[in-house]
Design an enzyme around this catalytic site. Sequence first.
Site, PDB file in Angstrom:
ATOM      1  N   ILE A  44       0.876  -1.168   0.000  1.00 11.10           N
ATOM      2  CA  ILE A  44       0.000   0.000   0.000  1.00 11.10           C
ATOM      3  C   ILE A  44       0.917   1.222   0.000  1.00 11.10           C
ATOM      4  O   ILE A  44       1.439   1.602   1.047  1.00 11.10           O
ATOM      5  CB  ILE A  44      -0.950   0.002   1.216  1.00 11.10           C
ATOM      6  CG1 ILE A  44      -1.792  -1.269   1.244  1.00 11.10           C
ATOM      7  CG2 ILE A  44      -1.842   1.239   1.181  1.00 11.10           C
ATOM      8  CD1 ILE A  44      -2.608  -1.446   2.510  1.00 11.10           C
ATOM      9  N   PRO A  45       1.164   1.807  -1.166  1.00  8.19           N
ATOM     10  CA  PRO A  45       2.215   2.822  -1.324  1.00  8.19           C
ATOM     11  C   PRO A  45       1.872   4.212  -0.788  1.00  8.19           C
ATOM     12  O   PRO A  45       1.667   5.160  -1.549  1.00  8.19           O
ATOM     13  CB  PRO A  45       2.429   2.847  -2.835  1.00  8.19           C
ATOM     14  CG  PRO A  45       1.089   2.503  -3.403  1.00  8.19           C
ATOM     15  CD  PRO A  45       0.506   1.502  -2.434  1.00  8.19           C
ATOM     16  N   CYS A  46       1.858   4.331   0.528  1.00  3.58           N
ATOM     17  CA  CYS A  46       1.533   5.626   1.123  1.00  3.58           C
ATOM     18  C   CYS A  46       2.601   6.677   0.821  1.00  3.58           C
ATOM     19  O   CYS A  46       2.329   7.871   0.931  1.00  3.58           O
ATOM     20  CB  CYS A  46       1.300   5.494   2.614  1.00  3.58           C
ATOM     21  SG  CYS A  46       2.678   4.826   3.539  1.00  3.58           S
ATOM     22  N   HIS A  47       3.787   6.252   0.409  1.00  7.98           N
ATOM     23  CA  HIS A  47       4.831   7.225   0.060  1.00  7.98           C
ATOM     24  C   HIS A  47       4.459   8.029  -1.181  1.00  7.98           C
ATOM     25  O   HIS A  47       5.066   9.069  -1.434  1.00  7.98           O
ATOM     26  CB  HIS A  47       6.182   6.515  -0.146  1.00  7.98           C
ATOM     27  CG  HIS A  47       6.236   5.629  -1.341  1.00  7.98           C
ATOM     28  ND1 HIS A  47       5.718   4.347  -1.330  1.00  7.98           N
ATOM     29  CD2 HIS A  47       6.722   5.842  -2.597  1.00  7.98           C
ATOM     30  CE1 HIS A  47       5.906   3.808  -2.525  1.00  7.98           C
ATOM     31  NE2 HIS A  47       6.514   4.697  -3.308  1.00  7.98           N
ATOM     32  N   ARG A  48       3.443   7.604  -1.904  1.00  3.88           N
ATOM     33  CA  ARG A  48       3.014   8.314  -3.114  1.00  3.88           C
ATOM     34  C   ARG A  48       1.993   9.412  -2.831  1.00  3.88           C
ATOM     35  O   ARG A  48       1.339   9.911  -3.744  1.00  3.88           O
ATOM     36  CB  ARG A  48       2.453   7.322  -4.129  1.00  3.88           C
ATOM     37  CG  ARG A  48       3.514   6.366  -4.647  1.00  3.88           C
ATOM     38  CD  ARG A  48       2.989   5.437  -5.704  1.00  3.88           C
ATOM     39  NE  ARG A  48       4.019   4.459  -6.051  1.00  3.88           N
ATOM     40  CZ  ARG A  48       3.782   3.212  -6.381  1.00  3.88           C
ATOM     41  NH1 ARG A  48       2.528   2.768  -6.452  1.00  3.88           N
ATOM     42  NH2 ARG A  48       4.767   2.403  -6.658  1.00  3.88           N
TER      43      ARG A  48
END
Length: 106
Positions: A47-51
């Site tokens: 789950i790419p929360c860094h995006r």
Amino acid sequence: DAIYQYLKRIPEGKVSTYGQIAMYLGNKNLSRFVGNVLHSNPDPRNIPCHRVVNSKGQVAQNFAFGGCAAQRKLLEDEGILFGANGRIDLEKYGFCLTEKYSNGEK
């Protein structure tokens, strides 16, 4: 769950803002709520929360998974370039879902 589903749809090399995700949820005032949910991400590898960045194209000062330098590195590793001012060009790298139930998803 809707926030995490949104995040999974942000392609590598693109970003969304907290506000865009709040609007996707139907309430522009939920930006801080979105940030709090991202802090509790149960699976940051998938789950790419860094995006997710702020409305100015800046990384989160309190990125929960290593700080702002870690978030910047993850984005740079995906090919995202930062300007001299430390901001991402949202016109170039921005991604925004507009319909919550697109493609039959709920």
